[in-house]
Design a protein around this motif. Structure first.
Motif, PDB file in Angstrom:
ATOM      1  N   THR A 184       4.061   1.182   2.430  1.00  0.00           N
ATOM      2  CA  THR A 184       3.959   0.667   3.802  1.00  0.00           C
ATOM      3  C   THR A 184       4.563  -0.732   3.829  1.00  0.00           C
ATOM      4  O   THR A 184       4.068  -1.635   3.150  1.00  0.00           O
ATOM      5  N   TYR A 222       1.159   5.479   0.251  1.00  0.00           N
ATOM      6  CA  TYR A 222       0.456   6.647   0.783  1.00  0.00           C
ATOM      7  C   TYR A 222       1.293   7.900   0.544  1.00  0.00           C
ATOM      8  O   TYR A 222       2.530   7.846   0.564  1.00  0.00           O
ATOM      9  N   GLU A 240       0.852  -1.183   0.000  1.00  0.00           N
ATOM     10  CA  GLU A 240       0.000   0.000   0.000  1.00  0.00           C
ATOM     11  C   GLU A 240       0.889   1.234   0.000  1.00  0.00           C
ATOM     12  O   GLU A 240       1.867   1.315   0.747  1.00  0.00           O
ATOM     13  N   ALA A 270      -0.482  11.677   4.556  1.00  0.00           N
ATOM     14  CA  ALA A 270      -1.354  10.712   5.218  1.00  0.00           C
ATOM     15  C   ALA A 270      -0.657  10.026   6.381  1.00  0.00           C
ATOM     16  O   ALA A 270      -1.310   9.324   7.169  1.00  0.00           O
ATOM     17  N   ARG A 323       5.406  10.004  -2.101  1.00  0.00           N
ATOM     18  CA  ARG A 323       4.692   8.735  -1.986  1.00  0.00           C
ATOM     19  C   ARG A 323       5.624   7.696  -1.361  1.00  0.00           C
ATOM     20  O   ARG A 323       6.749   7.488  -1.822  1.00  0.00           O
TER      21      ARG A 323
END
Length: 880
Positions: free
Chosen positions: A854, A714, A712, A718, A851
């Protein structure tokens, strides 16, 4: 007792018949079935029975220390099966293998082990050979070579065999003793010399520098001039050694007969009836011979004809003692550049020194991009108009010679003639530096590398008229007249250079005003219809001078300030470039590429081709795609610090690989290969900015790959949120004065307490307190790793507006996020998101778009454990 039961493997000889002689072999091949049998039945009998060694001479495997050796890219623990000693020194070793094993697979580890053994002895290499055998095949190697010097089958171990006689002459106990006696005799009349790493040579140069300065009562600049003369004689001596012993000088250590070494204490001691013989004999002989070459116009002056070395005999003797064992010609091409840097680094600021010294890897990259052409029908003529110590010219000469030597269509005579023509007519250098005289230093360098410096000129290459100064000596005015004729009659195929960035020309002196008004590039910003330039950087002026000096279609390969390529104020300069050149390539260099000069100017190498006609408008009609590449290691492989770290060797290797890759991709680009699409920029992209960051690179390139692997991704916004500081955490410089302590963030990502000041003395109008657990990002240095999680001991420290203070959002571990922010991928994207050219800034408005993937839960857990363990060790060693 059977032979196999005998620990030394002794066996009785079989009686021979009178009718036909049977070979007297050590054993039968059919009895050798595995490694153990090769040791017991073959090697043991060979060493103890045939070669005459006693038990005490031989170390068996169980008593031998293992060492870490390199096999390919891997490191493994290894030790041989036997080491044979004489007089308490290892002389040769044996590694036995099973009969079905390939000996080629074990050469590297044997050689590596031998090198490590000899590395434990300062002045000798006692272990001379290693032997590999599987019984069926036996090979003997010299300790520092991967090619066997003797290869034998098992049938060759008959004492009557000529091959066995050769084997015994090398390795028998009596032969080794004879070799040692010869070596001892030779040692008394030889000098062991070394090819030492550049860091060690730099230390020796620095020591000599301090010694001359302290003992000679001489200025830094004068000390440099005198030391150059001494080292010049050292290099001449090494050049003579290379001519006499070309096969020896490539080894790490090698012995040279003292009679062949002129730069030695022995040579001085043998002339103790002469005062200062290095100066009065060697230096005088060189000057006399060189003066003849100058009169014949084959060479240009390096030293005055009546010159001497103005150092005492004691100082010269100490310098000779310090340097005599080092072979300097293998150091690198620009030896005098290293020397110059060592001396002037003590007296000049780094940014001033930087105009003279270009990192070797930058020089090699520029030369690779030049792709010189040389053959029967054409040979590129190369110019460096600000040549400094001659690094680019020496590398260009070496590259041209290499291409001549590798040309299979040329005869030996043609190669010899072409090498001479290239050295004396096709490599040209100009430099204005006079204190010290850079043209003379470059001539010296060129002379030592095969060119007499016959086309190195002391002049201001930016002076289009090359006006003579009546106060200059006659020989300088003669050389200037020769250069004026040369530049009038000849244009160049390639300009390869690193121009000075710090120098400017202005209207305050008549000479500079006259030069400046000759430049069309100065009129790109007219003011009220009059000549506008009050001052102009020499690096910008050189862009026009390159155009003047090149043939149509000629190429420029030059270091350029990224501010010129991307800064708003230099947009007219880029317009000038597009109007007169075809931009072929822009190769971005790391921000620290010129760290040895203490210069943090962000630079690139630009490759330009001179256009047939100047077209201020419509450049797109002739401008094709542009090759763009971003280097990460070129330049940083030669750090400014004195201490050598393990990473330096790795960075040098990475820089070499990067140069090779960049040059290869550029060749493919020039051939129109679509495989380099990722490094190709369409001409419309350079309509404004030309820097790699703006035209070629985009952040988040790895996001599709991360997502394809199930991670993922982010945006940073975030994961982090800006801290809204409480009123008590905001300190106004103009408010009440209070003592505060700055937070210092190191490049390694750790924070520490910095300087203590009174808030009213701060240069920043507002200071903000940070607290333990905050994530603090240096706006200027985040791209270098300056991101931290504030530790407890720094709670309450303050930062200026040049730092962004954030806090990890719920469920986000700040230390894991810290690891991600400091990763090479994140720092590369932060650089692309940053504002500015050269001195970039990462502000939250840009960084929030970064960006990040995770990591999986198990990786996060492992990272936490490692970080917590590191914290415990840190606190353990730092104390309470």
């Amino acid at each position: 007792m059977s032979a196999s039961a005998n620990p030394r493997g002794r066996s009785r000889r079989k009686p021979t018949g009178q009718a036909a002689r049977q070979p007297d072999l050590i054993c039968n091949l059919r009895d050798l079935t595995n490694e153990a049998s090769v040791e017991a039945l073959f090697v043991n009998r060979l060493i103890f029975n045939r070669l005459g060694y006693a038990d005490s001479d031989v170390q068996l495997k169980q008593s031998i220390d293992s060492r870490e050796v390199r096999v390919g890219r891997k490191k493994v623990q290894y030790k041989p099966d036997y080491i044979v000693n004489t007089d308490g020194r290892p002389r040769w070793l044996v590694d036995a293998k099973a009969p079905d094993e390939n000996l080629d697979d074990y050469v590297a580890q044997c050689a590596s082990y031998s090198i490590l053994v000899n590395g434990g002895f300062d002045e000798e290499n006692p272990l001379q050979y290693f032997v590999l055998t599987n019984g069926a095949l036996t090979r003997v190697y010299r300790w520092d070579n991967h090619s066997p010097i003797l290869e034998m089958s098992i049938n060759d171990f008959d004492p009557s065999s000529p091959r066995y006689a050769d084997f015994a002459q090398l390795l028998s106990a009596s032969a080794i003793k004879r070799q040692l006696n010869v070596a001892r005799t030779k040692q008394r009349a030889t000098l062991t010399m070394r090819n030492a790493p550049v860091e060690e040579i730099k230390d020796k140069f620095s020591w000599c520098h301090q010694y001359i300065y302290n003992k000679g009562n001489i200025s830094q600049a004068a000390g440099f001039e005198e030391f150059v003369k001494v080292v010049f004689l050292k290099l001449l001596s090494d050049k003579r050694i290379r001519q006499l012993h070309p096969n020896l000088v490539t080894a790490e250590r090698f012995d040279i007969p003292l009679e062949d070494i002129r730069f030695s204490r022995r040579w001085i001691d043998d002339r103790n009836d002469t005062v200062n013989p290095i100066s009065s004999i060697q230096y005088k002989e060189f000057l006399t011979e060189f003066e003849v070459e100058i009169e014949r116009r084959r060479k240009k002056r390096i030293f005055r004809s009546d010159d001497t070395i103005r150092l005492s005999p004691e100082i010269i003797y100490k310098v000779v003692e310090t340097l005599e064992r080092y072979y300097l010609l293998a150091l690198d091409v620009d030896i005098n550049g290293r020397l110059f840097e060592t001396f002037l680094g003590a007296t000049m600021r780094g940014k001033d020194l930087g105009q003279f010294f270009t990192p070797e890897s930058v020089v090699k990259l520029g030369t690779a991009l030049a792709n010189f052409k040389v053959g029967r029908d054409h040979c590129d003529t190369v110019l460096d108009p600000c040549c400094g110590t001659g690094g680019f010219l020496i590398t260009a000469l070496a590259d041209l010679w290499k291409k001549i030597d590798e040309n299979r269509l040329l005869s030996a005579r043609e190669k010899q003639d072409l090498r001479s023509i290239v050295a004396n007519r096709h490599v040209v250098g100009i430099d204005i530096g006079r204190d010290p005289n850079m043209a003379r230093i470059a001539r010296m360098n060129m002379y030592l590398h095969g060119d007499g410096g016959s086309r190195i000129y002391e002049a201001d290459a930016l002076d289009k008229a090359l006006v003579e100064d009546p106060a200059d000596p006659v020989n300088l005015r003669t050389d200037l007249s020769e250069l004026r004729t040369l530049l009038h009659e000849e244009q160049f195929d390639v300009i390869l250079t690193n121009p000075p960035f710090a120098k400017t020309y202005d209207l305050h002196t008549d000479r500079e005003a006259a030069i400046l008004k000759e430049y069309a590039i100065a009129a790109f910003r007219p003011k009220r219809g009059q000549f506008r330039a009050k001052a102009l950087s020499s690096s910008i002026m050189f862009l026009e001078r390159y155009h003047d000096l090149l043939k149509p279609g000629g190429r420029v390969i030059a270091v350029i300030d990224d501010g010129v390529l991307g800064g708003d104020s230099d947009a007219p300069v880029r317009e000038f470039i597009r109007s007169r050149f075809i931009v072929k390539a822009v190769v971005s260099l790391p921000g620290d590429a010129f760290q040895r000069s203490q210069a943090r100017v962000k630079t690139s190498i630009i490759v330009l081709e001179k256009a047939d006609i100047c077209e201020p408008q419509g450049y797109l009609d002739r401008q094709g795609p542009v090759f763009m590449y971003a280097c990460r290691y070129v330049g940083i492989d030669d750090p400014a610090r004195k201490r050598t770290l393990p990473v330096d060797r790795l960075n040098r290797q990475r820089a070499r690989e990067e140069i090779a890759e960049c040059a290869h991709l550029f060749r493919l680009f020039e051939a129109g290969d679509p495989a380099v699409a990722d490094h190709t920029v369409e001409p419309e992209k350079i309509a404004d900015r030309m820097d790699v960051k703006s035209c070629s690179q985009r952040p988040a390139k790895l996001v599709p790959l991360w997502e394809a692997n199930g991670l993922e991704v982010y945006p940073l916004s975030a994961l982090l949120e800006l801290v809204d500081p409480a009123d008590e955490d905001i300190i106004d410089r103009d408010g009440d004065a209070e003592p505060v302590t700055y937070l210092r963030i190191r490049y390694d990502g750790f924070a520490e307490r910095g300087d203590e000041i009174v808030s009213s003395d701060s240069k920043s109008p507002v200071l903000v307190r940070v607290h333990a657990g905050d994530v603090v990002i240096s706006n200027i240095n985040a791209i270098h790793g300056a991101v931290c999680v504030v530790p407890k001991e720094c709670d309450g420290c303050v930062v200026t507006s040049e730092f962004t203070v954030c806090r990890a959002k719920e469920s986000v571990d700040p230390k894991v996020l810290w690891l991600l922010l400091r990763s090479p991928e994140a720092r590369a994207d932060l650089l692309l998101l940053a504002t500015g050219i050269g001195r970039t800034r990462v502000r939250w408005g840009n960084a929030a778009d970064l960006r990040l993937p995770t990591p999986p839960d198990d990786l996060i857990a492992a990272a936490r454990r490692s970080l917590n363990a590191a914290d415990r060790f840190e606190r353990m060693w730092s104390g309470p």
